[in-house]
Motif scaffolding. Structure first.
Motif, PDB file in Angstrom:
ATOM      1  N   GLY A   1       3.924  -3.299  -7.749  1.00  0.00           N
ATOM      2  CA  GLY A   1       3.262  -3.241  -6.609  1.00  0.00           C
ATOM      3  C   GLY A   1       4.151  -3.695  -5.330  1.00  0.00           C
TER       4      GLY A   1
ATOM      5  N   PRO B   1      -6.974   4.917  -1.773  1.00  0.00           N
ATOM      6  CA  PRO B   1      -5.480   5.813  -2.241  1.00  0.00           C
ATOM      7  C   PRO B   1      -5.647   6.813  -3.119  1.00  0.00           C
ATOM      8  N   CYS B   2      -6.850   6.934  -3.712  1.00  0.00           N
ATOM      9  CA  CYS B   2      -7.156   8.068  -4.636  1.00  0.00           C
ATOM     10  C   CYS B   2      -8.545   8.580  -4.443  1.00  0.00           C
TER      11      CYS B   2
ATOM     12  N   GLY C   1      -1.556   1.035  -1.546  1.00  0.00           N
ATOM     13  CA  GLY C   1      -2.402   1.104  -2.900  1.00  0.00           C
ATOM     14  C   GLY C   1      -3.743   0.415  -2.743  1.00  0.00           C
ATOM     15  N   TYR C   2      -4.152  -0.061  -1.719  1.00  0.00           N
ATOM     16  CA  TYR C   2      -5.502  -0.564  -1.756  1.00  0.00           C
ATOM     17  C   TYR C   2      -6.541   0.172  -1.526  1.00  0.00           C
ATOM     18  N   ARG C   3      -7.664   0.124  -1.815  1.00  0.00           N
ATOM     19  CA  ARG C   3      -8.897   0.595  -1.555  1.00  0.00           C
ATOM     20  C   ARG C   3      -9.337  -0.511  -0.285  1.00  0.00           C
TER      21      ARG C   3
ATOM     22  N   LYS D   1       5.678  -0.637  -4.029  1.00  0.00           N
ATOM     23  CA  LYS D   1       4.522   0.161  -3.187  1.00  0.00           C
ATOM     24  C   LYS D   1       4.317  -0.469  -1.885  1.00  0.00           C
TER      25      LYS D   1
ATOM     26  N   PHE E   1      -1.629  -4.973  -9.118  1.00  0.00           N
ATOM     27  CA  PHE E   1      -1.917  -3.666  -8.981  1.00  0.00           C
ATOM     28  C   PHE E   1      -1.786  -2.682 -10.225  1.00  0.00           C
TER      29      PHE E   1
ATOM     30  N   PRO F   1      -8.414   0.844  -7.586  1.00  0.00           N
ATOM     31  CA  PRO F   1      -7.576   0.012  -6.997  1.00  0.00           C
ATOM     32  C   PRO F   1      -8.095  -1.553  -6.616  1.00  0.00           C
TER      33      PRO F   1
END
Length: 798
Positions: free
Chosen positions: A28, A548-549, A591-593, A31, A798, A562
């Motif tokens: 984490g 992020p996704c 990497g956060y929503r 990232k 993470f 996330p």
């Protein structure tokens, strides 16, 4: 300045938050640091501040001038530059691009005349021992030749070139211009005088030390306004302290008259106790539109140089008399009870029938600091006024126009559509910023952006919608005919300059300039997702969700959840829109929503939504923010397990976040200049009326309260987060501007010490020279984004 250590993440055995396994912690951290590597690139991207058409519609080519603002990380400063683009008039295709030219650091503003033939440069040269020299240069912008240079000496103080009081304005025929500057200070004397220490209030946040904005007229040789026939320009001070008592003037406009100067100004009045309320970001101030009644008066002028005939003795001061323009009266032109701004004059182009019109914006005076506005029109021939676009209470559908939410009109907002003059502007429409064209004939409002069609899914109605149709577009200006320049952007779509030709399409904007991105950043932007959804039980508000996704409630939980950062906006009467913000992008790349919450009271949803919050402040806004993360958990888009629940907020968003800090719902909180105690805010902020109005109390502009009553104190303290500080256990980071006039630093200091008394983990960093936005210096911007992300990463799984 206080330095924030650029440290790596560390583990603390004393933290109450469970730590993730070391392997996942390292991944984490990697990232996060990878995302922060993009900060210099994103901060240094040129940002378009202004755009101007340099020629008319009678050419096969279009010439555009773009003005950029660019941060320098190495130099820790901001620079201004310009660039010229040549386009095909028929297709809008870019044919050639000039090199970028850096502007001189002493040029505070450059302003093209309406026909583009001349440019006025307002300069401020810093001299020795803090001295400064003010001047205005008039250039032939086509031949790059300086026509005139006017040394202003001690005629006045600093220029006002901001959107609130300025900027300068040319006469439609380009022979004169008006501008605003601080009134001249009394000349110093060898003997100290008490008068030089007399208290005079200023206009608060962003205007510290600015006390008497004054309108000046610059008349060029050959102008019909020239009183004395000379080869030199003349400066005339139009407004004086005795024109309207306790009133500052700004946003001057020259009307299309060549007989004598006709000048419109805004008058910003002090309150009954002579207090000047903070004005920036506030559209509820006692601000009225006036026409100045111009007089020619005799004025004494001292000269120390010989005159043109050589008859004056060298070195001997002689008092001369000249005739100057001066405003003898200010005649109100705007309706009572409305706060006015952005007066603009429409003059029919050659060959087009019609009469000159004046348009301006207004909001309710004395109420929430931002609200649903109105657009007015005045026929300059008859003086008759109409409200082109009225206030909207509650739109019934998603597609129904929710009203106007506009800070200022573009400087050049007019065009012709189907032969009818329109004013073009950008306004919030729910959670989007959209370009609108308003008919000056009928008041009909046309949305010039592609319109998204929601699906039948009531939970995520725009998840299947083309994201292109959810982007935001801000209007820069027009060519006066059929073309509009704008900035289009989205959460992961960096700002690009776009052009719309209404003779070709009603909504298809053509990209004419894109930002240049590194290959690494372009790769990082792929795979990111975002949408907009309504928040159940808190309609008509919405949430902008960044990820992020892919946003897919049916996806496997391990891949789909996330950690979530919930962010309520400040204001409270403002809004998040679907345009670009580098901080949100960095959080997602880490990497956060991210959930951007437009809670009840936000702009863009109708006036009723604005007025719903004050009676329930501290509850409705707080409950909606908490409900956002719970709702995302309900639809399998967020986890409520420790290590995945983060919270950020600034100003009123900090007020909401400090309220929520007293719960066990979050793992770490980052606060920027938060409001923590309404009771003490009333006596310390530059906007004391905000404290009363947001708590549903009255605040009289004619007879402002000298303080708060016992009942008011009791309620203000009850709805303040400070009463809950003893319950706060969540690790907290405070980022504070030392010269914040809007939310004074004591609000943060008190919170910091209250948390220290609890034994709560809390850090606080203060930034000299920075006010409410924490963006006065590049150093602060850089450290704020880095420190905030690294802080929440310490408590993230993470």
């Amino acid at each position: 300045m206080t330095q924030i250590p650029d440290r790596k993440l560390s583990l603390s055995s004393s933290s109450p938050i469970p730590r993730p396994p070391l392997g996942r912690m390292a991944a984490g951290q990697a990232k996060v640091e990878s995302a922060l590597d993009f900060v210099p690139e994103l901060l240094e991207l040129p940002s378009v501040q202004k755009a101007s058409f340099l020629n008319g519609d009678n050419s096969e080519f279009l010439s555009l001038q773009l003005e950029y603002s660019t941060r320098s990380i190495s130099q820790l400063n901001k620079r201004t530059s310009t660039q010229t683009l040549t386009l095909s008039a028929s297709t809008g295709t870019v044919i050639s691009t000039s090199p970028v030219v850096l502007s001189s650091s002493d040029v505070v503003l450059s302003l093209l005349s309406p026909d583009g033939s001349k440019s006025a440069m307002f300069r401020k040269n810093s001299g020795k021992e803090g001295s400064r020299k003010l001047s205005v240069e008039i250039w032939d912008s086509l031949e790059a030749y300086k026509l005139h240079e006017i040394d202003l000496g001690d005629d006045h103080g600093d220029f006002y070139v901001d959107d609130t009081f300025g900027p300068p304005s040319w006469h439609p025929n380009g022979h004169s211009l008006v501008y605003v500057a601080e009134a001249p200070k009394p000349k110093s004397t060898p003997e100290p005088k008490l008068d030089q220490y007399k208290y005079d209030p200023d206009y608060g946040e962003k205007f510290t030390g600015k006390k008497l904005p004054t309108v000046f007229l610059l008349v060029l040789p050959g102008s019909p306004f020239a009183i004395e026939k000379t080869a030199k320009p003349a400066i005339h001070r139009l407004t004086h302290e005795d024109l309207l008592k306790n009133t500052g003037f700004g946003q001057p406009v020259l009307l299309p008259s060549d007989e004598s100067p006709r000048v419109l100004v805004l008058g910003y009045s002090a309150l009954g106790d002579l207090r000047k309320l903070g004005i920036v970001f506030c559209s509820s101030r006692p601000a009225a539109l006036y026409e100045l009644e111009m007089w020619q008066v005799k004025s004494k002028k001292k000269n120390s140089e010989s005159n043109d005939s050589g008859s004056e003795t060298e070195g001997v001061k002689k008092t001369a008399t000249s005739t100057v323009w001066k405003a003898g009266a200010a005649i109100r032109q705007s309706p009572p009870g409305r706060s006015i701004r952005s007066a603009r004059v429409y003059t029919p182009p050659p060959g087009v029938k019609g009469e000159p019109l004046l348009v301006f914006l207004s909001n309710r005076e004395n109420g929430p600091h931002a609200s649903c506005g109105q657009l007015h029109a005045v026929r300059l021939g008859s003086g008759s006024q109409t409200v082109l676009v009225p206030e909207v209470g509650a739109p019934k559908t998603l597609a129904e126009f929710p009203g106007l939410y506009v800070e200022q009109l573009p400087q050049k907002p007019f065009l012709l559509a189907d032969g009818v003059p329109h004013v073009v502007l950008s306004s919030l429409w729910r959670s989007r910023r959209v370009p609108l064209a308003v008919s000056l004939k009928t008041g009909e409002v046309r949305n010039l952006a592609p319109w998204p069609t929601p699906s039948d899914d009531p939970v995520l109605p725009y998840l299947a919608t083309d994201r292109e149709k959810l982007l935001s577009i801000s209007v820069l200006g027009t060519d006066g005919n059929s073309r509009i320049l704008g900035i289009r952007s989205g959460p992961f779509r960096l700002p690009e300059v776009v052009l719309l030709n209404l003779n070709v399409s009603a909504t298809e904007w053509k990209t004419i300039r894109k930002p240049r991105l590194s290959a690494a950043l372009r790769t990082a932007l792929t795979g990111l997702d975002w949408t907009v959804f309504p928040l159940p039980k808190f309609e008509p508000t919405e949430v902008i969700l960044l990820s992020p996704c892919a946003i897919d409630p049916a996806a496997e939980a391990a891949l789909n959840l996330p950690p979530l950062i919930t962010i309520p906006h400040g204001g409270p009467h403002s809004a998040f829109a679907t345009d670009y913000a580098y901080s949100s992008l960095i959080y997602v790349l880490a990497g956060y929503r991210v959930a951007l919450v437009n809670y009840p009271g936000s702009l863009g949803f109708g006036q009723d939504a604005v007025l719903s919050l004050p009676p329930q402040v501290g509850k409705l806004d707080v409950d909606a923010t908490l409900a956002t993360s719970h709702f995302l958990n309900t639809i399998s888009l967020a986890s409520r397990t420790p290590g995945s629940r983060l919270l950020m907020g600034g100003s009123h968003g900090g007020y909401i976040s400090t309220h929520l800090s007293a719960t066990d719902e979050y793992d770490a909180v980052v606060l920027r200049n938060p409001v923590t105690d309404l009771a003490s805010m009333a006596a310390a902020t530059d906007i004391p009326d905000w404290t009363f109005i947001e708590a549903a109390f009255e605040y009289s502009f004619e007879k402002p309260p000298a303080g708060i009553t016992v009942d008011e104190f009791t309620h203000l303290r009850e709805v303040s987060p400070l009463t809950k500080a003893s319950k706060v256990k969540v690790p907290t980071l405070l980022l504070v501007g030392e010269v914040d006039r809007r939310v004074p630093p004591d609000q943060s200091r008190n919170w910091y010490h209250a948390l220290k008394a609890n034994g709560t983990e809390v850090e606080m960093y203060t930034f000299p020279e920075n006010s409410h936005g924490l963006d006065s210096t590049v150093e602060a911007e850089l450290l704020v984004i880095k420190s905030g992300l690294r802080f929440i990463a310490r408590y993230t799984t993470f």
